[in-house]
Structures are given as structure tokens and as C-alpha cells.
Design a protein around this motif. Structure first.
Motif, PDB file in Angstrom:
ATOM      1  N   LEU A 354      24.064  32.417  23.804  1.00 47.68           N
ATOM      2  CA  LEU A 354      25.371  32.568  23.166  1.00 47.68           C
ATOM      3  C   LEU A 354      26.294  33.423  24.023  1.00 47.68           C
ATOM      4  N   ASN A 355      27.574  33.080  23.985  1.00 46.40           N
ATOM      5  CA  ASN A 355      28.624  33.911  24.588  1.00 46.40           C
ATOM      6  C   ASN A 355      28.478  34.067  26.092  1.00 46.40           C
ATOM      7  N   GLY A 356      28.016  33.018  26.750  1.00 50.85           N
ATOM      8  CA  GLY A 356      27.978  33.034  28.205  1.00 50.85           C
ATOM      9  C   GLY A 356      29.300  32.574  28.791  1.00 50.85           C
ATOM     10  N   ALA A 357      29.477  32.828  30.082  1.00 45.69           N
ATOM     11  CA  ALA A 357      30.719  32.426  30.738  1.00 45.69           C
ATOM     12  C   ALA A 357      30.765  30.921  30.972  1.00 45.69           C
ATOM     13  N   THR A 358      29.587  30.287  31.045  1.00 41.89           N
ATOM     14  CA  THR A 358      29.510  28.844  31.300  1.00 41.89           C
ATOM     15  C   THR A 358      28.888  28.156  30.098  1.00 41.89           C
ATOM     16  N   PRO A 359      29.526  27.141  29.530  1.00 44.20           N
ATOM     17  CA  PRO A 359      28.943  26.436  28.384  1.00 44.20           C
ATOM     18  C   PRO A 359      27.636  25.747  28.763  1.00 44.20           C
ATOM     19  N   PHE A 360      26.832  25.474  27.745  1.00 44.95           N
ATOM     20  CA  PHE A 360      25.616  24.697  27.983  1.00 44.95           C
ATOM     21  C   PHE A 360      26.038  23.338  28.534  1.00 44.95           C
ATOM     22  N   PRO A 361      25.334  22.821  29.545  1.00 44.99           N
ATOM     23  CA  PRO A 361      25.822  21.616  30.243  1.00 44.99           C
ATOM     24  C   PRO A 361      25.948  20.395  29.334  1.00 44.99           C
ATOM     25  N   GLU A 362      27.043  19.663  29.515  1.00 45.18           N
ATOM     26  CA  GLU A 362      27.256  18.422  28.769  1.00 45.18           C
ATOM     27  C   GLU A 362      26.290  17.340  29.236  1.00 45.18           C
ATOM     28  N   THR A 363      26.011  17.319  30.530  1.00 46.17           N
ATOM     29  CA  THR A 363      25.049  16.370  31.090  1.00 46.17           C
ATOM     30  C   THR A 363      23.872  17.147  31.660  1.00 46.17           C
ATOM     31  N   ALA A 364      22.751  16.479  31.787  1.00 43.73           N
ATOM     32  CA  ALA A 364      21.515  17.148  32.185  1.00 43.73           C
ATOM     33  C   ALA A 364      21.631  17.785  33.567  1.00 43.73           C
ATOM     34  N   LEU A 365      21.072  19.000  33.690  1.00 45.44           N
ATOM     35  CA  LEU A 365      20.917  19.656  34.988  1.00 45.44           C
ATOM     36  C   LEU A 365      19.526  19.330  35.515  1.00 45.44           C
ATOM     37  N   HIS A 366      19.439  18.735  36.699  1.00 48.83           N
ATOM     38  CA  HIS A 366      18.152  18.436  37.334  1.00 48.83           C
ATOM     39  C   HIS A 366      17.974  19.413  38.482  1.00 48.83           C
ATOM     40  N   ALA A 367      16.875  20.165  38.475  1.00 52.68           N
ATOM     41  CA  ALA A 367      16.702  21.187  39.502  1.00 52.68           C
ATOM     42  C   ALA A 367      15.252  21.647  39.542  1.00 52.68           C
ATOM     43  N   PRO A 368      14.843  22.295  40.644  1.00 55.86           N
ATOM     44  CA  PRO A 368      13.519  22.927  40.682  1.00 55.86           C
ATOM     45  C   PRO A 368      13.465  24.071  39.669  1.00 55.86           C
ATOM     46  N   LEU A 369      12.277  24.299  39.110  1.00 58.20           N
ATOM     47  CA  LEU A 369      12.064  25.416  38.191  1.00 58.20           C
ATOM     48  C   LEU A 369      11.235  26.469  38.912  1.00 58.20           C
ATOM     49  N   ARG A 370      11.779  27.683  39.034  1.00 59.02           N
ATOM     50  CA  ARG A 370      11.104  28.766  39.746  1.00 59.02           C
ATOM     51  C   ARG A 370      10.755  29.893  38.786  1.00 59.02           C
ATOM     52  N   ASP A 371       9.513  30.378  38.891  1.00 61.71           N
ATOM     53  CA  ASP A 371       9.059  31.514  38.087  1.00 61.71           C
ATOM     54  C   ASP A 371       9.483  32.803  38.787  1.00 61.71           C
ATOM     55  N   VAL A 372      10.367  33.549  38.168  1.00 55.59           N
ATOM     56  CA  VAL A 372      10.872  34.783  38.777  1.00 55.59           C
ATOM     57  C   VAL A 372       9.742  35.779  39.018  1.00 55.59           C
ATOM     58  N   GLY A 440      21.897  36.577  23.383  1.00 58.32           N
ATOM     59  CA  GLY A 440      23.280  36.930  23.672  1.00 58.32           C
ATOM     60  C   GLY A 440      23.465  37.171  25.157  1.00 58.32           C
ATOM     61  N   LEU A 441      24.383  36.441  25.778  1.00 66.18           N
ATOM     62  CA  LEU A 441      24.557  36.504  27.230  1.00 66.18           C
ATOM     63  C   LEU A 441      25.667  37.451  27.655  1.00 66.18           C
ATOM     64  N   GLY A 442      26.488  37.889  26.717  1.00 66.29           N
ATOM     65  CA  GLY A 442      27.494  38.891  27.040  1.00 66.29           C
ATOM     66  C   GLY A 442      28.389  38.532  28.209  1.00 66.29           C
ATOM     67  N   GLY A 443      28.755  37.250  28.312  1.00 66.65           N
ATOM     68  CA  GLY A 443      29.653  36.834  29.382  1.00 66.65           C
ATOM     69  C   GLY A 443      28.981  36.573  30.713  1.00 66.65           C
ATOM     70  N   ALA A 444      27.643  36.608  30.768  1.00 64.76           N
ATOM     71  CA  ALA A 444      26.924  36.336  32.021  1.00 64.76           C
ATOM     72  C   ALA A 444      27.183  34.899  32.472  1.00 64.76           C
ATOM     73  N   PRO A 445      27.019  34.614  33.770  1.00 65.96           N
ATOM     74  CA  PRO A 445      27.571  33.367  34.319  1.00 65.96           C
ATOM     75  C   PRO A 445      26.781  32.089  34.080  1.00 65.96           C
ATOM     76  N   LEU A 446      25.473  32.156  33.800  1.00 66.76           N
ATOM     77  CA  LEU A 446      24.665  30.936  33.798  1.00 66.76           C
ATOM     78  C   LEU A 446      24.334  30.459  32.386  1.00 66.76           C
ATOM     79  N   PRO A 447      24.313  29.124  32.175  1.00 68.34           N
ATOM     80  CA  PRO A 447      23.811  28.619  30.893  1.00 68.34           C
ATOM     81  C   PRO A 447      22.336  28.968  30.749  1.00 68.34           C
ATOM     82  N   ALA A 448      21.869  29.108  29.499  1.00 64.80           N
ATOM     83  CA  ALA A 448      20.496  29.563  29.283  1.00 64.80           C
ATOM     84  C   ALA A 448      19.893  28.901  28.059  1.00 64.80           C
ATOM     85  N   LEU A 449      18.564  28.822  28.076  1.00 57.97           N
ATOM     86  CA  LEU A 449      17.786  28.313  26.951  1.00 57.97           C
ATOM     87  C   LEU A 449      16.661  29.304  26.699  1.00 57.97           C
TER      88      LEU A 449
END
Length: 736
Positions: A354-372, A440-449
Motif C-alpha cells: 500500500l501507498n507505494g510510489a509505483t502502482p502494482f503493475p497492470e501487466t505481468a512483470l517477468h523477471a529473475p527472482l533473487r533471494d536477498v 505499508g510502503l510509505g512512498g517507496a519506489p517499487l511495487p510489492a507483494l
């Protein structure tokens, strides 16, 4: 002579004479005071639970007011708040799930079935009011008892189900000269409507209700009467809350539910305790401040709020339900694209940030998944939390998998973005468990799940194995293929302590909360007439900032969570027990609910100051015929300089018609040779209707370390009056 069946009779000659005496004393004091403080204004008078007045006086005259010999104490009028958790997660599951978790069917059967559950019992809801037009709060088959309905407005809102419609406006709002339409008994917010329906809402089939889930729901005591005492009109003040509690006691409510609270407040605790003395079972939400440290931490280190602090009040914490639900618009999913995943990982649902700078993507994001974990910690041991800056370029074009904990979601999101990530998947911490929240993302830049813990750990393991094998997984992060308004139910493990649930000890070092009940997941009634809630009427900006978020849905039903939702479930249980055992006192009802509470493995591992006696067990409540005068006991905080001995004697009452042989045992749940507990007997007999006693002795050696120590006394009688066993937890804090 001023009591009827153990309840204060405010209409008795003795009660009326004493009330008249207090009125005269108040009048004499006010006449005297106004000679010195002519600006003083009286807003409320308290004659039943307290002997006091709610006044406004100039700040510079408070010291003068305190100098009058009639004035014993002065308390500021502070704002109090409903105990709904902040809207991190938007939706949760049906009431019937929580009924099953508490074992409602057996207690319903004991009172004649759900169609009679609560019949004749009055539950007072001290809250934001109720929606009198709501179908869960109307019942044409009920006839109000003599002397009801009762109101203090000319609106005519009370009905056969909700037999009291009263409003008490705080001086906070009177001084603000708000719109006169706020002085209504109608719930403009929706919080009180939800609370009332959890306690005693009608049995209702929602099939065919536009926008509602197609389920059958009810309150715990669906045939009970409700009394509505609106004390937030629109803001909730200490003065109006006290007035509402006093009026509920005056009106003879069998049970009073208070799903709101304030940081430790002796006056509020005193009023609630006096309501118990007047004959009402008082149930209060423990609060949503989570474990300490917290801004609202009391002198004993706990976060439980008043009036849940009061010793004889049933303070209720919250546990998870068996499901969480949300509209499809609040959810997203992860699909593993390659390498081929096991079936259980093919599609994972979670809550969007919630409340991120970037909305959740309208179309699917395809990308590698990395474990931080592998990036900032070097090994997949769970130690990597992305709370510190990550190596530059380490996540370019990737979606970052990050565990919750130690820092904010916004900080984690920002660190992932700085390392080049395009999105974040969070999974829950060990403390959060298998629940969902909308981070709560507090205006952070990336969409999140956000994923529950078990799903996140399984995904993490899949990523780590394939990463090490040189097959970095690719995923799709996307919306659900459903209309936004579709409600989706997600399974979670029930009976975990909710992370927001306030913890003990009470400010007096008493054991609090007393019990826990489902509160993370509550699908019940809300107001459906205005999405603006209290803000439907014009208010100054300073007031609007203080208004509670509306509890609204156009269907009239919505998901909520907080100890506000757990408390009325226990209020419903108390009402059913009062129906089943009408001669039992409020303290005996409290004893039965606390001592029969169960502790499934998820709660057994918790400390008593986290979950109290345990999860309310309506099956056991239906059968228990033994009560204890002290269902929990705290020895408080003891400074140890030499060997210390403390004793507590417990009185057991046999409510059955049989001679009962009781058996006792004791166990310390955290052990130290310096702390020992013993009982003076292991068996004793009590005649029908009689009482017996046993004594607990606690010895603390001078060598003890500082800490909290706890144990539990078990009482059994081979099933004669006790289903299984009664549990009496005890606790002590040692201070060096």
C-alpha cells in the motif's frame, strides 16, 4: 436491599436516596466553586460508578480547583480510540469460522440451540453506536423487556433487538461547536455496528446480498438484546466513555463490551471495575499496540490499555482465524515460470503493498527472482533482511525476495531499488507466522507483494536450490484474473497470537490479557449508508484529522481486524454463560471463561503475558460447574535481596449437586532452582454448593536473576464438574 439477583438496583429506595444525596453534594460544591471559577461548565455528572463531574475550567484555574477540599482527584479529559488495527490488511473471513474455533456449537446446544442463544440477556455496546437499520441488528421475534426501549434522543431508533439507543457527546466535541447532526445515536462510523454484530448479530444468510460473501453468519449470542451507547459523537472522549459505561450499568446490561481504550487510566479502570461490582460482566479489548516496547507502554512494561487493565474486567487479546479474505483488487500473485516448479508453488497469492510510489503493475512483470539473503548475508540462513544498503547492481532487473523484520517495509523496498530491483516480494517473519498483511510502503519506489511465511519459505528454498545449481528462477508478478470486487479467501493457520495484540502485564502487574479470541479475521456487519463515515457532516480540518476511518461497505458487510473484534465474541460467550447459569456472578462467569481456556500448540509456546489463560473454549464453558475466586494470580514485581516467600490462597466453589474430590498439580513453565512453587495439598473434597481452599507458596532465593517467572496450577475432578482440567496461571517478576 439495593440489589436484585446480585445486580445493583438503581431504582431501590436506598439507591434513589443515595443518588439524591450525591446530587445535593454536587450542587453545593458547584455553587461554591462558581464563586471562584465562574467560567466552569458542567458536561456530565457521575452518580453510579463514580462520584464525579466532567468540567471545563480555564487552564490557569486547575490548581485552584484542586485546592477545594471536596476534590480528591483531577483527571484530564483525553481522547480514546476504538481498538481496530490500522488498515494494513483489508479483509478477513466469516464469523462462522471463529465460532468453530471457539467450539460454539456445544454452548449453543446447552442453551437450547443457536435459535435461542442469548435469549433474554442484554449486552451493552459502548462504542460508536450501531446501525439500527442493519438486518443483523433487527429481530421482529424479540419483545423488549419491561422498561425498554430506552433512549435519550427523540429519534425513535431503538427496536426489538437494539433496546437502548443513547448518545453521549464529549466536551471535546461540544467545545468545537460541531454540526448538531453528530448528536445522534445512529452509528455514522461503522465500528460499533461491527462490534455489535460480532457479539449478538442475527443469524443471516448472505446469499443474494449484492457484494456480500455468500455465507451464513451470526453473532455469538444471536438472540441476545443489544443496548447501544454511542460515546464517539464523532470523537471519543474519556468523559463520554465514562458516561456510556455508567449508563449501561444503570440500564442493567448483563454484559458490557468496550472495544476501545486509552493508555493506562486509573479513572477508566475504576469505572469498569465498579460496573462489575454493580452486576455486569465487563469485557474490554486489550489493545492493538503489540509487544513492548511501544509508545503506549505502561509502568510495568505492558501495552494493554484501559479499561482492559482493570483486574475484574475480562481483557481480550486477538488470535488468527482459519482464513483471510480480500477483494481481488487488494491481491496479486506470483507464478514460477522456470525451472518447472512443484505443484504447490505454481501459483502463490499475496497482498499488494500500500501507498507505494509505483502502482502494482497492470501487466505481468517477468523477471529473475533473487533471494536477498544470498546477497546481503552470503548464505541462505534467514539472516538477510535488506535493512542495510545492498551491493550496487546486485539486483539489476530482478524481483527481490525479502523477509519481514527489523526495519520498515519502506526501507527494505528502498534498498532493493537502489540495488537495481524492479519489484519486491516480502514474506512474513517467524513472529508474524502464516498471516497476510498489506505492507505499508510509505512512498517507496517499487511495487510489492506480501506472502505468508510458509509459502515464502518454500519459495525461498526453491530459489536457493536452483540458484546454487545455476538455474536462477524466473517468475511473473501479476494481478488476478478476476473482477476487482470479487472476494478471495486465503487459508491461514488459526490460533496464532495476532502480532498487533497488546501484551501484559497490566499497569498493576496483573496478568493481562485474560484470554484471547479470533480477532485477526472478522467478517460482519458495517454501516452501508455513507463511505465518508463521520466526515459526512462538515467539520473543521483539525477535527477531521482526528476522525476514525470509516468502517463501511456498500453491501453492509466487511472484513475487519483488531482486538475490537475479539472482545465482542467473548462478550457473546459471557452472555450465553449468563443465560445458562443465571445465578452466577460476574466474577464466577469470568472464572469459568478463563480457567477453561485452552492452549493449542501455537499458544502454549507463548508467555502468559502474551495470551493470558489461552483461547476461549466454549465447549468447556458449557460444562464447567466449578469456579475459582482468582482465575489468575500475579505476585507482582519483587525486589529480591534475601530469600522471599509469598503465599496466595485460592477458594474453589462447587456449583454442582454432588460431592466433588478435586486433584491439584503444579508446573513451572520456565524453571530456575532459585524460584520454587508448592501447593499445601494435592486433593480435597467440597460438598454440593460449598467451597474449599488451597494455598500456593512461592519461594525466591536471594541468588535469583532478574526476570519473569510463571507457572500453572491444574485442577481436575475426573470430569464430575470440570471438563478436562481448570488452569490457573501465576506469574512473578524478580528485580535485582
Amino acid at each position: 436491599e439495593n440489589q436484585v439477583q446480585g445486580r445493583l438496583n438503581v431504582d431501590s429506595a436506598r439507591s434513589r436516596a443515595y443518588a439524591a444525596y450525591l446530587q445535593r453534594q454536587h450542587d453545593l460544591f458547584l455553587t461554591k466553586m462558581r464563586q471562584w471559577i465562574p467560567e466552569a461548565t458542567v458536561h456530565h455528572r457521575y452518580h453510579v460508578l463514580l462520584n464525579g463531574l466532567a468540567l471545563t475550567v480555564p487552564a490557569e484555574k486547575v490548581e485552584l480547583l484542586a485546592s477545594f477540599p471536596e476534590v480528591v482527584e483531577i483527571f484530564p479529559i483525553v481522547e480514546v480510540f476504538p481498538e481496530s488495527a490500522s488498515p494494513r490488511a483489508r479483509a478477513l473471513p466469516p464469523l462462522d469460522v471463529s465460532h468453530t474455533l471457539m467450539g460454539a456449537e456445544e454452548l449453543w446446544e446447552a442453551v437450547g440451540g443457536r435459535e435461542r442463544a442469548g435469549l433474554g440477556i442484554k449486552i451493552g455496546i459502548v462504542d460508536t453506536g450501531v446501525d439500527f437499520d442493519h438486518p443483523m441488528l433487527q429481530d421482529a421475534t424479540l419483545v423488549p423487556p419491561p422498561g425498554f426501549p430506552k433512549t435519550n434522543t427523540s429519534e425513535g431508533l431503538a427496536n426489538g433487538k437494539v433496546i437502548v439507543a443513547k448518545v453521549f457527546q464529549s466536551v471535546i466535541d461540544r467545545q468545537a461547536n460541531l454540526d448538531a447532526r453528530f448528536r445522534t445515536a445512529q452509528d455514522l462510523n461503522g465500528h460499533g455496528t461491527h462490534v455489535a454484530s460480532c457479539a449478538a448479530g442475527n443469524l443471516i444468510d448472505l446469499t443474494g446480498f449484492p457484494g456480500a460473501r455468500p455465507v451464513v453468519i451470526s453473532g455469538v449470542a444471536p438472540k441476545a438484546f443489544l443496548g447501544s451507547y454511542r460515546v464517539c459523537a464523532p470523537r471519543c472522549g474519556l468523559d463520554s466513555l465514562l458516561a456510556g459505561i455508567e449508563e449501561a450499568a444503570r440500564d442493567g446490561m448483563d454484559v458490557i463490551n468496550i472495544s476501545m481504550g486509552a493508555p493506562t487510566n486509573a479513572l477508566l479502570d475504576r469505572a469498569a471495575a465498579n460496573a462489575v461490582s454493580a452486576g455486569s460482566v465487563v469485557v474490554a479489548a486489550a489493545g492493538n499496540d503489540g509487544p513492548p516496547p511501544a509508545e503506549t507502554q505502561n509502568a510495568a512494561g505492558g501495552t494493554v490499555r484501559s479499561p482492559a487493565n482493570a483486574q475484574r474486567v475480562i481483557a481480550v487479546g486477538a488470535t488468527t482465524n482459519a482464513h483471510q479474505g480480500a477483494a481481488a483488487s487488494a491481491l496479486g500473485r506470483v507464478r514460477l515460470l522456470e525451472p518447472p516448479p512443484p505443484p504447490e508453488l505454481s501459483e502463490l497469492l499475496g497482498f499488494r503493498g500500500l501507498n507505494g510510489a509505483t502502482p502494482f503493475p497492470e501487466t505481468a512483470l517477468h523477471a529473475p527472482l533473487r533471494d536477498v539473503d544470498l546477497i546481503d548475508n552470503g548464505v541462505a540462513d534467514g539472516g538477510g533482511l535488506a535493512c542495510e544498503p545492498l551491493p550496487p547492481g546486485s539486483l539489476v532487473g530482478a524481483i527481490a525476495l525479502i523477509q519481514r523484520g527489523q526495519c520498515t517495509f519502506a526501507a527494505k523496498n528502498q534498498n532493493a531499488a537502489m540495488a537495481g530491483a524492479i519489484a519486491v516480494i516480502f514474506y512474513n517473519s517467524e513472529a508474524g507466522g502464516d498471516t497476510f498483511i498489506a505492507p505499508g510502503l510509505g512512498g517507496a519506489p517499487l511495487p510489492a507483494l506480501f506472502l505468508q511465511r510458509r509459502t515464502g519459505l518454500a519459495l525461498k528454498q526453491f530459489v536457493d536450490i536452483n540458484e546454487q545449481a545455476g538455474r536462477p528462477p524466473r517468475v511473473a508478478l501479476e494481478r488476478l484474473d478476476l473482477p476487482d470486487e470479487t472476494i478471495v479467501t486465503l487459508a491461514i493457520e488459526p490460533n496464532h497470537l495476532a502480532d498487533f495484540s497488546s501484551r501484559g502485564p497490566a499497569s498493576s502487574f496483573a496478568i493481562k490479557p485474560d484470554v484471547v479470541a479470533p480477532g485477526l479475521s472478522s467478517y460482519a456487519a458495517v454501516q452501508d449508508d455513507d463511505p465518508r463515515g463521520d466526515a459526512r457532516f462538515p467539520v473543521p480540518p483539525a477535527v477531521e484529522r482526528d476522525l476514525q476511518a470509516p468502517v463501511y461497505d456498500p453491501s453492509g458487510f466487511a472484513f475487519r481486524y483488531g482486538t475490537s473484534s475479539a472482545a465482542p465474541r467473548v462478550a457473546g460467550v459471557a452472555a450465553l454463560l449468563k443465560q445458562l447459569r443465571p445465578s452466577w456472578t460476574p466474577d464466577e462467569i469470568r472464572s469459568a471463561i478463563l480457567t477453561t481456556a485452552r492452549r493449542p500448540p501455537q499458544l502454549e509456546a507463548r508467555r502468559v503475558m502474551d495470551r493470558g489463560a489461552g483461547l476461549v473454549d466454549m465447549r468447556a464453558v458449557a460444562r464447567v460447574l466449578t469456579t475459582v475466586d482468582a482465575p489468575t494470580h500475579s505476585f507482582g514485581a519483587i525486589r529480591v535481596r534475601q530469600t522471599v516467600t509469598r503465599r496466595k490462597t485460592f477458594t474453589v466453589k462447587n456449583h454442582s449437586t454432588q460431592l466433588v474430590t478435586y486433584r491439584l498439580s503444579l508446573a513451572m513453565t520456565n524453571t530456575d532452582p532459585a524460584v520454587t512453587a508448592t501447593l499445601n495439598k494435592t486433593t480435597f473434597q467440597v460438598r454440593p454448593g460449598g467451597t474449599g481452599q488451597f494455598t500456593l507458596t512461592l519461594r525466591i532465593a536471594a541468588s535469583v536473576a532478574a526476570g519473569d517467572w510463571e507457572g500453572v496450577i491444574s485442577v481436575s475432578d475426573d470430569g464430575t464438574t470440570i471438563p478436562g482440567q481448570l488452569s490457573i496461571p501465576f506469574w512473578v517478576r524478580t528485580v535485582r
